[in-house]
Design an enzyme around this catalytic site. Structure first.
Site, PDB file in Angstrom:
ATOM      1  N   ARG A  82      39.389  40.021  40.509  1.00 15.63           N
ATOM      2  CA  ARG A  82      38.174  40.431  39.852  1.00 15.63           C
ATOM      3  C   ARG A  82      38.483  41.414  38.675  1.00 15.63           C
ATOM      4  NH1 ARG A  82      36.712  36.119  41.080  1.00 15.63           N
ATOM      5  NH2 ARG A  82      34.690  35.390  42.053  1.00 15.63           N
ATOM      6  N   GLU A 115      32.981  40.637  32.139  1.00 10.99           N
ATOM      7  CA  GLU A 115      32.989  39.489  31.524  1.00 10.99           C
ATOM      8  C   GLU A 115      31.496  39.135  30.936  1.00 10.99           C
ATOM      9  OE1 GLU A 115      34.478  36.699  34.301  1.00 10.99           O
ATOM     10  OE2 GLU A 115      36.468  38.016  34.771  1.00 10.99           O
ATOM     11  N   HIS A 119      39.466  33.618  32.673  1.00 10.87           N
ATOM     12  CA  HIS A 119      39.110  33.317  34.045  1.00 10.87           C
ATOM     13  C   HIS A 119      39.117  31.945  34.398  1.00 10.87           C
ATOM     14  CE1 HIS A 119      36.582  35.169  37.325  1.00 10.87           C
ATOM     15  NE2 HIS A 119      37.268  34.151  38.031  1.00 10.87           N
TER      16      HIS A 119
HETATM   17  C1  GLV Z   1      36.923  32.363  41.042  1.00 13.05           C
HETATM   18  O1  GLV Z   1      37.253  33.194  40.442  1.00 13.05           O
HETATM   19  C2  GLV Z   1      36.568  32.180  42.413  1.00 13.05           C
HETATM   20  O2  GLV Z   1      36.285  33.217  43.014  1.00 13.05           O
HETATM   21  O3  GLV Z   1      36.404  31.194  43.111  1.00 13.05           O
END
Ligand code: GLV
Length: 328
Positions: free
Chosen positions: A240, A269, A287
């Site tokens: 993250r 983001e 991402h």
């Molecule tokens: C993607 O980032 C997830 O947490 O599934």
């Protein structure tokens, strides 16, 4: 089930999930190719008994209060920092995520990003596309060897271990730091050694982050911890964004505190911190850690199955706050 429960789905999700929802529930799908705003999310949830959402939707106490008919929130993601689970528990709303199904896909991406960053693949691609390549050069685009290098894995859960498994094939030396030690047989299989975080920072050639975003991991990578890394270190983040203080990272990459970074996730983001895109020594991905056809299908199906189980009176298999179910 009597009348089919109404479900608001905050984006078009893969068919594997939609078909389950369509069979067992009455889904209303947000039609746009963007996240709904907070108001749009609340409006979408009006009269809905379930919400299937993505990590772009922040579901907190305010949303739950404004959408009092919602009884289950199924996140199509393993990370659930976008959900206020405590608020869910207070409101009697079950919240679920999608653990397990995306581990290998995300570990693949982390390793791809590591290789791409180490060997400057994106810079090479830019050179070719801009027509500025003048031919083979002995000093051209020199990068860092991955094989036999030391890999530091921060967070040794399922995805972190998946990255370690891939590193074995590259003869890397694997260090990890985690609150909990892995079982000795896992350490043996993955040739991984648990070390204190500071030691990992100081000894690793590559550092890859696989910790959830929690109050204690926000800005875990900051000016101070960046300063403890080798000047040749490459930092990889597929966890993250807020785990890294992005402004501090920009300074570190600019000043040579570390050599390079490969990022799939960002602090704010979809915005990037000022200065990031101008840097050549950072690889930027949008991402896409779990973005394979098969895995996104499995995630959608898992979220849908959680909703269906709930309305069949069963415990959703991936409930984050199962205590809500026993209280009812
Ligand atoms: C993607 O980032 C997830 O947490 O599934």
């Amino acid at each position: 089930m009597s009348a089919k429960p109404r479900v608001f789905v905050s984006r078009v999700i893969p068919d594997a999930g939609l078909s389950v929802l369509e069979k067992h529930t009455s889904p209303a799908i947000w039609p746009h190719d963007r996240a709904p705003t907070r108001d749009e999310l609340i409006r979408g949830c009006k009269d809905a008994e379930a919400l299937v959402c993505l990590l772009t939707e922040k579901v907190d106490g305010e949303v739950l209060t404004a959408a009092p008919t919602v009884r289950i929130v199924a996140n199509v993601a393993v990370g659930f920092d976008n959900l206020d689970v405590a608020a869910g528990t207070r409101a009697g709303v079950v919240m679920t995520n999608t653990p397990g199904v995306l581990d290998d896909t995300t570990a693949d991406l982390a390793f791809a990003l590591l290789l791409c960053t180490a060997r400057r693949l994106a810079e090479g691609d830019r050179l070719m596309r801009t027509g500025t390549w003048g031919g083979w050069g002995i000093m051209q685009l020199l990068g860092h060897d991955v094989h036999h290098a030391t890999l530091g894995i921060v967070g040794f859960g399922r995805i972190g271990r998946g990255v370690a498994r891939r590193a074995v094939g590259f003869d890397m030396k694997v260090l990890y730091s985690d609150e909990f030690p892995a079982p000795p047989e896992v350490e043996r299989e993955l040739r991984a050694t648990r070390v204190p975080f500071d030691e990992l920072l100081a000894k690793s050639d590559f550092i890859t982050l696989h910790t959830p975003l929690l109050p204690g991991t926000k800005h875990l990578i900051n000016a101070q911890t960046l300063g403890k890394m080798k000047p040749t270190a490459c930092l990889i983040n597929t966890s993250r964004g807020p785990v890294i203080d992005e402004a501090a990272l920009v300074v570190a990459l600019r000043s040579g505190t570390i050599a390079a970074a490969g990022l799939d996730v960002y602090e704010h983001e979809p915005k990037l911190s000022p200065g990031l895109v101008e840097l050549e020594n950072v690889v930027l991905l949008p991402h896409i850690g779990s973005a394979s056809y098969a895995t996104r299908g499995k995630m959608a199906e898992m979220a849908a199955n959680n909703v269906v189980a709930f309305f069949e009176g069963k415990a959703p298999p991936n409930a984050l706050n199962p205590e809500v179910l026993t209280r009812a």
